[in-house]
Every structure is written in C-alpha cells, then in structure tokens.
Design a protein around this motif. Structure first.
Motif, PDB file in Angstrom:
ATOM      1  N   GLY A   1       0.844  -1.189   0.000  1.00 14.96           N
ATOM      2  CA  GLY A   1       0.000   0.000   0.000  1.00 14.96           C
ATOM      3  C   GLY A   1       0.878   1.237   0.000  1.00 14.96           C
ATOM      4  N   ILE A   2       0.637   2.143  -0.944  1.00 17.51           N
ATOM      5  CA  ILE A   2       1.409   3.382  -1.049  1.00 17.51           C
ATOM      6  C   ILE A   2       0.448   4.543  -0.837  1.00 17.51           C
ATOM      7  CG2 ILE A   2       2.891   4.805  -2.511  1.00 17.51           C
ATOM      8  CD1 ILE A   2       3.642   2.271  -4.046  1.00 17.51           C
ATOM      9  N   ASP A   3       0.634   5.264   0.254  1.00 11.20           N
ATOM     10  CA  ASP A   3      -0.241   6.380   0.614  1.00 11.20           C
ATOM     11  C   ASP A   3       0.504   7.685   0.360  1.00 11.20           C
ATOM     12  OD1 ASP A   3      -2.025   8.160   1.668  1.00 11.20           O
ATOM     13  OD2 ASP A   3      -1.757   7.552   3.753  1.00 11.20           O
ATOM     14  N   ILE A   4       0.017   8.464  -0.596  1.00 10.47           N
ATOM     15  CA  ILE A   4       0.621   9.754  -0.929  1.00 10.47           C
ATOM     16  C   ILE A   4      -0.339  10.834  -0.450  1.00 10.47           C
ATOM     17  CG2 ILE A   4       1.547  11.212  -2.763  1.00 10.47           C
ATOM     18  CD1 ILE A   4       1.828   8.633  -4.455  1.00 10.47           C
ATOM     19  N   GLY A   5      -0.004  11.450   0.671  1.00 11.44           N
ATOM     20  CA  GLY A   5      -0.885  12.439   1.268  1.00 11.44           C
ATOM     21  C   GLY A   5      -0.376  13.854   1.103  1.00 11.44           C
ATOM     22  N   SER A   6      -1.113  14.798   1.657  1.00 16.55           N
ATOM     23  CA  SER A   6      -0.753  16.210   1.546  1.00 16.55           C
ATOM     24  C   SER A   6       0.636  16.483   2.095  1.00 16.55           C
ATOM     25  CB  SER A   6      -1.769  17.069   2.309  1.00 16.55           C
ATOM     26  OG  SER A   6      -3.072  16.854   1.831  1.00 16.55           O
ATOM     27  N   SER A   7       0.935  15.890   3.233  1.00 17.82           N
ATOM     28  CA  SER A   7       2.222  16.159   3.871  1.00 17.82           C
ATOM     29  C   SER A   7       3.131  14.948   3.924  1.00 17.82           C
ATOM     30  CB  SER A   7       2.005  16.682   5.296  1.00 17.82           C
ATOM     31  OG  SER A   7       1.277  15.744   6.060  1.00 17.82           O
ATOM     32  N   GLY A   8       2.571  13.755   3.989  1.00 14.57           N
ATOM     33  CA  GLY A   8       3.407  12.571   4.170  1.00 14.57           C
ATOM     34  C   GLY A   8       3.138  11.469   3.168  1.00 14.57           C
TER      35      GLY A   8
ATOM     36  N   THR B   1      -4.425  11.416  -1.485  1.00 15.41           N
ATOM     37  CA  THR B   1      -5.392  12.085  -0.626  1.00 15.41           C
ATOM     38  C   THR B   1      -5.037  13.560  -0.478  1.00 15.41           C
ATOM     39  OG1 THR B   1      -4.123  11.558   1.377  1.00 15.41           O
ATOM     40  CG2 THR B   1      -5.810   9.978   0.702  1.00 15.41           C
ATOM     41  N   GLY B   2      -6.019  14.325  -0.010  1.00 19.33           N
ATOM     42  CA  GLY B   2      -5.792  15.718   0.367  1.00 19.33           C
ATOM     43  C   GLY B   2      -5.226  16.587  -0.739  1.00 19.33           C
ATOM     44  N   GLU B   3      -4.288  17.454  -0.353  1.00 14.96           N
ATOM     45  CA  GLU B   3      -3.707  18.419  -1.277  1.00 14.96           C
ATOM     46  C   GLU B   3      -2.817  17.765  -2.328  1.00 14.96           C
ATOM     47  OE1 GLU B   3      -4.146  22.078  -1.401  1.00 14.96           O
ATOM     48  OE2 GLU B   3      -5.885  21.063  -0.547  1.00 14.96           O
ATOM     49  N   ALA B   4      -2.294  16.573  -2.042  1.00 14.17           N
ATOM     50  CA  ALA B   4      -1.488  15.873  -3.046  1.00 14.17           C
ATOM     51  C   ALA B   4      -2.328  15.572  -4.279  1.00 14.17           C
ATOM     52  CB  ALA B   4      -0.925  14.583  -2.458  1.00 14.17           C
ATOM     53  N   LEU B   5      -3.589  15.266  -4.061  1.00 18.45           N
ATOM     54  CA  LEU B   5      -4.485  14.947  -5.168  1.00 18.45           C
ATOM     55  C   LEU B   5      -4.751  16.162  -6.050  1.00 18.45           C
ATOM     56  CD1 LEU B   5      -6.360  12.943  -6.552  1.00 18.45           C
ATOM     57  CD2 LEU B   5      -8.094  13.456  -4.833  1.00 18.45           C
ATOM     58  N   ARG B   6      -4.609  17.360  -5.493  1.00 18.55           N
ATOM     59  CA  ARG B   6      -4.902  18.587  -6.240  1.00 18.55           C
ATOM     60  C   ARG B   6      -3.810  18.922  -7.252  1.00 18.55           C
ATOM     61  NH1 ARG B   6      -4.058  23.929  -5.890  1.00 18.55           N
ATOM     62  NH2 ARG B   6      -2.602  23.697  -4.155  1.00 18.55           N
ATOM     63  N   ARG B   7      -2.621  18.341  -7.101  1.00 17.65           N
ATOM     64  CA  ARG B   7      -1.521  18.661  -8.013  1.00 17.65           C
ATOM     65  C   ARG B   7      -1.818  18.168  -9.424  1.00 17.65           C
ATOM     66  NH1 ARG B   7      -0.911  21.076  -3.294  1.00 17.65           N
ATOM     67  NH2 ARG B   7       1.092  22.145  -3.155  1.00 17.65           N
ATOM     68  N   GLU B   8      -1.336  18.922 -10.401  1.00 17.28           N
ATOM     69  CA  GLU B   8      -1.672  18.654 -11.796  1.00 17.28           C
ATOM     70  C   GLU B   8      -1.201  17.285 -12.265  1.00 17.28           C
ATOM     71  OE1 GLU B   8      -0.092  21.842 -14.091  1.00 17.28           O
ATOM     72  OE2 GLU B   8      -1.399  23.374 -13.200  1.00 17.28           O
TER      73      GLU B   8
ATOM     74  N   GLY C   1      -2.257  17.097   6.561  1.00 19.21           N
ATOM     75  CA  GLY C   1      -1.471  18.207   6.051  1.00 19.21           C
ATOM     76  C   GLY C   1      -2.283  19.224   5.279  1.00 19.21           C
ATOM     77  N   GLY C   2      -3.381  18.768   4.644  1.00 18.62           N
ATOM     78  CA  GLY C   2      -4.160  19.689   3.822  1.00 18.62           C
ATOM     79  C   GLY C   2      -5.600  19.846   4.239  1.00 18.62           C
ATOM     80  N   THR C   3      -6.161  18.823   4.873  1.00 21.12           N
ATOM     81  CA  THR C   3      -7.571  18.870   5.258  1.00 21.12           C
ATOM     82  C   THR C   3      -7.772  18.226   6.622  1.00 21.12           C
ATOM     83  OG1 THR C   3      -7.999  16.772   4.113  1.00 21.12           O
ATOM     84  CG2 THR C   3      -8.401  18.803   2.869  1.00 21.12           C
TER      85      THR C   3
END
Length: 333
Positions: A62-69, A145-152, A206-208
């Motif tokens: 499982g690879i979790d790419i979140g806003s901060s971590g 998740t979070g702000e990471a998902l918002r990146r282009e 980190g983002g929400t």
C-alpha cells in the motif's frame, strides 16, 4: 468334494496395499485388521492440491501519498475460499505486516506539481529496505489524498507507480472516503465497537481535516474541512517556501496577506495556527457557522453531535495533540 483347481493363495496384509488378489482368504492364525489400513501420504497439508485451491496467500503493498506525508507498507494477506458453503468467493482470514516504512514528507516541485523523481526514490527505498522487488508483489494500491491529489500531475504519477512497481490499483480518495478510512485506521471504529460508545474522530492532516461520527463501530456520518497543518511551509530563515491557496486564505483570515518569499515570524505563525484550531472546534461544536467557517467545509457539515461519548484525534497533527512528537517541520503542525 473335488479339489479346487484354482485354490486361493494365502497372503499377507501388505498385499492389500498393492491391490493384489481382491478375492482372497486369510490363514486362521493370521492377524488381520482392515479397518486400520492407512493410505495417507506423509506430505504436508499445505502441499495438498485441494488445500492449495482453497487457500491463497498474496504479497500486498500500500502506497499512501498524502498532503504532507508519504508512506509504504508491505503485508502478507491470507485468503480462504468457503468451500463448505459451495461458494467461489475468497475471504481474508489474516494479515501480517512485513514492513512499514517511516513517513517521508511528500515532495513538491512547485505549488502545482509533485516531485515525481523524489517520490519514486522514496518508494524504491522502501522496496529496498523491505528486501522486496516489484516482481514479488501480487497486488497493491496507490492512493492519493488531500492536497497531493490537487496537483496537476498527481493522477499521472500514481498511474505510472501502479504500472511500474507492480500490479496495483490506483485510487483517489474523496473527502468522505478519507474520513471513513481515518476512522478505521485510527482505531476509533474499534473503540466504538468494543465499548458501544459514540465516538467523534477528528483527523487533522497536512491539507484537510476529516471528521467521522462512529456509532457502535459503524461510521454513520463524515465531513471534511479545508484546514491542515502543511498548507504553509517555511524554511530555516522563516521564509515562506510553500503556500497553498488554502494556506493563503487561512492566513488572510488571521490578518496576514502573505505570498511566497515573505517572512513569517513565530508570533504570526502562532496567530494563524490559533485561528485554524478555533475553526476546527467551531466545525464540530456549532450549528450556526460563521461565514468564514462555513466557507471551509468541503462537504456538508456533520449532523447534530448530541450524545458524543468521546473524541479521538488522528493524522499528523494528532502526534502533537497526544504529545508523541516535538520536532518542528517548518509548518503549522
């Protein structure tokens, strides 16, 4: 009586094991016990073809790419087919964590882009530390998740990771799914189930901030607020090196018109953090929200929170709430 031209040949018990002479007789003084003949092999049960068909063991990542971590975890998942129910469906019967990487800060190239090269290095390092190769992986998931998902380039990166690091599923978690995952991951659902209590889980990432209301182990309502600990980042000189749109908005609510490159002193950062904390408290304690708090909701607010038996915190900021972390990472956490 005339002699039998084909008399039955006396034999021993071993002859049964070779299928000899099914029509036979025993000598009167010979000890025979057919009820305890044994035909099993000495092989392991796990090598039996029927057992293998009903039991499956998968190596998962499982690879979790979140806003901060960003974090990687490897597990062995054991499944069993319920053959006695004449079903072809497999159920998870156990899971073993093989390796869990430390949390790394999610790398960004700019306000719009994730640093794909550095992110790939983080994940490759996790594989190396676990002593595994992508070819060893049977299944897995990359989740943003979070702000990471918002990146282009977020979804494109996740798709490449899923293809190159194994046979993965690529998923993007919406606000409600994030809230539900946080409730289960934090243990709030387990506490609610075991105690029969109504628990509010507050996951500050980190983002929400994700909110989940859990009753008797079931998540009955979820919501999300656009407040997080890493929407604004400063360097060692206290110069702002990352400022997400939501971070700029939150700073403005506290009275600061910041841009990247500005200097944010400790008192100013403290003031912004206090405003953010008060906004989170208002989101779970008030029914008539001020306009500035109402605008932060990414979903509909939670229903009435009467009868709450307890509150649990999770996410990166929770490490500070429970005083398990004291280090500074140049953000609002």
């Amino acid at each position: 009586m005339p002699d039998n031209p084909n008399p039955k040949r006396p034999h021993k018990l071993e002859d049964h094991l070779h299928g000899r002479d099914y029509d036979h007789s025993h000598d009167a003084d010979e000890e025979v016990d057919h009820d305890h003949d044994h035909y099993e092999t000495d092989g392991r049960l796990e090598d039996n073809a029927l057992w293998i068909q009903d039991h499956v063991s998968l190596l998962s990542v499982g690879i979790d790419i979140g806003s901060s971590g960003t974090q990687v975890i490897f597990s062995r998942i054991n499944l069993r087919r319920m053959g006695e129910e004449l079903s072809s469906r497999y159920f998870v019967v156990s899971r073993e964590t093989l390796f869990q990487s430390p949390v790394s800060l999610t790398p960004y190239r700019s306000e719009e882009l994730i640093d794909d090269a550095e992110l790939g290095a983080i994940i490759d390092r996790a594989f190396a530390d676990a002593g595994l190769h992508p070819d060893n992986i049977d299944t897995g998931v990359v989740i943003l998740t979070g702000e990471a998902l918002r990146r282009e380039n977020a979804e494109a990166i996740a798709s490449v990771l899923a293809e190159q690091r194994g046979e993965f599923v690529c998923a993007t978690a919406g606000h409600h799914m994030e809230s539900m995952l946080a409730a289960f991951g934090s243990g709030a659902a387990r506490v609610s189930h075991d105690s029969g209590k109504r628990i509010l889980n507050v996951d500050i990432g980190g983002g929400t901030t994700k909110l989940a209301l859990v009753e008797r182990g079931k998540v009955i309502a979820t919501a999300a607020v656009h407040v997080g600990g890493r929407l604004l980042v400063i360097d060692e000189a206290r110069r702002i090196v990352r400022l997400d749109p939501a971070g700029r908005h939150l700073a403005a609510q506290a009275g600061f018109r910041w841009s990247r490159g500005d200097v944010a002193d400790a008192a100013a950062m403290e003031r912004v953090a206090e405003w953010m904390a008060e906004a989170i408290l208002a989101s779970v304690s008030e029914r008539s929200f001020p306009a500035e708090v109402q605008s932060l909701f990414l979903t509909e607010p939670l229903p009435r929170l009467d009868g709450i038996d307890g509150v649990m915190f999770s996410g990166g900021v929770a490490e500070y709430v429970y005083q398990r972390e004291t280090r500074e990472f140049g953000d609002m956490g």
